[in-house]
Design a protein around this motif. Structure first.
Motif, PDB file in Angstrom:
ATOM      1  N   LEU A 155       5.541   4.610  -2.135  1.00  0.00           N
ATOM      2  CA  LEU A 155       4.565   5.585  -2.630  1.00  0.00           C
ATOM      3  C   LEU A 155       4.115   5.207  -4.031  1.00  0.00           C
ATOM      4  CD1 LEU A 155       6.386   8.896  -1.596  1.00  0.00           C
ATOM      5  CD2 LEU A 155       4.345   7.935  -0.499  1.00  0.00           C
ATOM      6  N   CYS A 156       2.869   5.563  -4.372  1.00  0.00           N
ATOM      7  CA  CYS A 156       2.395   5.342  -5.735  1.00  0.00           C
ATOM      8  C   CYS A 156       3.003   6.418  -6.631  1.00  0.00           C
ATOM      9  CB  CYS A 156       0.870   5.384  -5.786  1.00  0.00           C
ATOM     10  SG  CYS A 156       0.186   7.028  -5.517  1.00  0.00           S
ATOM     11  N   LYS A 157       2.801   6.297  -7.946  1.00  0.00           N
ATOM     12  CA  LYS A 157       3.427   7.228  -8.879  1.00  0.00           C
ATOM     13  C   LYS A 157       3.009   8.680  -8.627  1.00  0.00           C
ATOM     14  CE  LYS A 157       4.960   4.699 -12.870  1.00  0.00           C
ATOM     15  NZ  LYS A 157       4.528   4.035 -14.099  1.00  0.00           N
ATOM     16  N   GLU A 158       1.689   8.836  -8.387  1.00  0.00           N
ATOM     17  CA  GLU A 158       1.140  10.188  -8.157  1.00  0.00           C
ATOM     18  C   GLU A 158       1.750  10.825  -6.913  1.00  0.00           C
ATOM     19  OE1 GLU A 158      -2.460   8.261 -10.097  1.00  0.00           O
ATOM     20  OE2 GLU A 158      -0.336   7.803  -9.793  1.00  0.00           O
ATOM     21  N   CYS A 159       1.768   9.988  -5.838  1.00  0.00           N
ATOM     22  CA  CYS A 159       2.302  10.525  -4.586  1.00  0.00           C
ATOM     23  C   CYS A 159       3.802  10.778  -4.672  1.00  0.00           C
ATOM     24  CB  CYS A 159       1.992   9.588  -3.427  1.00  0.00           C
ATOM     25  SG  CYS A 159       0.220   9.421  -3.137  1.00  0.00           S
ATOM     26  N   GLN A 160       4.459   9.980  -5.545  1.00  0.00           N
ATOM     27  CA  GLN A 160       5.898  10.212  -5.747  1.00  0.00           C
ATOM     28  C   GLN A 160       6.121  11.604  -6.351  1.00  0.00           C
ATOM     29  OE1 GLN A 160       7.747   7.105  -8.077  1.00  0.00           O
ATOM     30  NE2 GLN A 160       7.115   5.549  -6.578  1.00  0.00           N
ATOM     31  N   GLN A 187       0.837  -1.216   0.000  1.00  0.00           N
ATOM     32  CA  GLN A 187       0.000   0.000   0.000  1.00  0.00           C
ATOM     33  C   GLN A 187       0.869   1.261   0.000  1.00  0.00           C
ATOM     34  OE1 GLN A 187      -2.693  -0.418   3.340  1.00  0.00           O
ATOM     35  NE2 GLN A 187      -4.360  -0.920   1.912  1.00  0.00           N
ATOM     36  N   CYS A 188       0.398   2.263  -0.713  1.00  0.00           N
ATOM     37  CA  CYS A 188       1.080   3.552  -0.742  1.00  0.00           C
ATOM     38  C   CYS A 188       0.937   4.193   0.639  1.00  0.00           C
ATOM     39  CB  CYS A 188       0.448   4.453  -1.811  1.00  0.00           C
ATOM     40  SG  CYS A 188       1.019   6.159  -1.705  1.00  0.00           S
ATOM     41  N   LYS A 189       2.018   4.704   1.136  1.00  0.00           N
ATOM     42  CA  LYS A 189       2.033   5.284   2.501  1.00  0.00           C
ATOM     43  C   LYS A 189       1.121   6.523   2.610  1.00  0.00           C
ATOM     44  CE  LYS A 189       4.179   4.433   6.391  1.00  0.00           C
ATOM     45  NZ  LYS A 189       4.837   3.278   6.970  1.00  0.00           N
ATOM     46  N   ARG A 190       0.960   7.220   1.486  1.00  0.00           N
ATOM     47  CA  ARG A 190       0.174   8.473   1.522  1.00  0.00           C
ATOM     48  C   ARG A 190      -1.304   8.264   1.249  1.00  0.00           C
ATOM     49  NH1 ARG A 190       2.977  13.905  -0.765  1.00  0.00           N
ATOM     50  NH2 ARG A 190       0.806  14.536  -1.010  1.00  0.00           N
ATOM     51  N   CYS A 191      -1.615   7.539   0.075  1.00  0.00           N
ATOM     52  CA  CYS A 191      -3.021   7.434  -0.305  1.00  0.00           C
ATOM     53  C   CYS A 191      -3.603   6.031  -0.138  1.00  0.00           C
ATOM     54  CB  CYS A 191      -3.214   7.900  -1.744  1.00  0.00           C
ATOM     55  SG  CYS A 191      -2.433   6.782  -2.919  1.00  0.00           S
ATOM     56  N   SER A 192      -2.798   5.114   0.344  1.00  0.00           N
ATOM     57  CA  SER A 192      -3.236   3.731   0.561  1.00  0.00           C
ATOM     58  C   SER A 192      -3.582   2.971  -0.716  1.00  0.00           C
ATOM     59  CB  SER A 192      -4.447   3.675   1.514  1.00  0.00           C
ATOM     60  OG  SER A 192      -4.074   4.144   2.783  1.00  0.00           O
TER      61      SER A 192
HETATM   62 ZN   LIG Z   1      -0.325   7.328  -3.271  1.00  0.00          ZN
END
Ligand SMILES: [Zn+2]
Ligand SMILES: [Zn+2]
Length: 280
Positions: free
Chosen positions: A271-276, A247-252
């Motif tokens: 992190l996912c690409k967006e959150c990166q 899971q992405c740490k920011r948006c899950s």
């Molecule tokens: Zn994310």
């Protein structure tokens, strides 16, 4: 075959590894000539299909037979042209105006002059001119009838020596084959084919090898199928492990392990690409 009296005492007899009596050479010379293995093989050989003919039986139904020429050729090949002789005589008490019976005597000789005879009766319906009353005046050829009856008797006598035995006594051959089948151990068969309703025989070695490896006895085809199945299963397993989600740490949002690994390296957290992008 006739055997002269054996002068060796019973307890002095010698036997080979297969339990056959070993007869000393000198004594062998005194015995009537027995058939050699080549002759016995030739006698016991299956009659080639091309020589087997069929005719209607008296009571209906089909019967297999061989021509007299085949029998003569076989006798010549096994015993040599000088090694056998045949005699025949009409049997009046077993013949009628419609039927002729002949007795044949077949004699086999060995090089020492010992001989053995087999006798048999044979017969045929006399042939009459077409559309004529069946009386002696209308015989087509009595010599021909006698010849056919003689051939029939000779074939039967020869079959007593084993010539074309399989043709004249098919029931005995069938029973013999059944007995052999019963006595031989059950063959190894493919377990998978059996489940599919087929019976595939495999070698003992193959049965052992596949049983050790797959836990089943398998034929070549099913072994290949099992290999494929095993490979597919392994591939699924490995693709599943790579697709293990993180899971992405920011948006899950779920991201792949590879992505998480990259992110951890770059941003110290998965992190996912967006959150990166946002992290930059
Ligand atoms: Zn994310
Ligand atoms: Zn199989």
């Amino acid at each position: 075959m006739i055997r002269k009296e054996n002068k060796v005492a019973k307890d002095k007899k010698k036997y080979d590894s297969q339990g056959r009596e070993i007869i000393p050479l000198k004594q062998q010379e005194e015995l009537p000539q027995q058939l050699n293995p080549i002759q016995l093989n030739e006698l016991g050989a299956k009659t080639p299909r091309a020589f087997i003919k069929q005719r209607k039986g008296r009571g209906g139904g089909q019967f297999d037979y061989v021509e007299i020429g085949y029998v003569i050729d076989k006798l010549n090949r096994i015993f040599g042209p000088l090694g056998w002789d045949s005699e025949s005589e009409l049997v009046p008490e077993l013949s009628t105006e419609l039927f002729v019976t002949v007795k044949a005597t077949l004699t086999i000789k060995d090089h020492k002059g010992s001989f053995i005879k087999k006798q048999a009766f044979g017969g045929v319906d006399r042939k009459f001119f077409k559309n004529k009353p069946h009386i002696p005046a209308n015989y087509v050829d009595i010599a021909d009838d006698a010849k056919s009856a003689e051939a029939d008797a000779m074939k039967k006598a020869a079959s007593k020596f084993g010539v074309a035995f399989d043709v004249f006594y098919p029931d005995v051959i069938r029973i013999k084959e059944l007995v052999v089948k019963e006595e031989s151990p059950a063959p190894f068969t493919c377990d998978r084919c059996k489940k599919l309703g087929k019976e595939t025989t495999i070698t003992e070695q193959q049965a052992k090898m596949t049983k050790d490896f797959f836990g089943f006895k398998l034929c070549d085809h099913c072994r290949m199928e099992a290999m494929k199945y095993k490979a597919e299963k392994e591939e699924n397993k490995s693709s599943k492990t790579t697709e293990k989600m993180v899971q992405c740490k920011r948006c899950s949002k779920e991201i792949s392990e590879a992505q998480a690994k990259y992110s951890k390296k770059m941003f110290k957290k998965p992190l996912c690409k967006e959150c990166q992008k946002k992290e930059k």
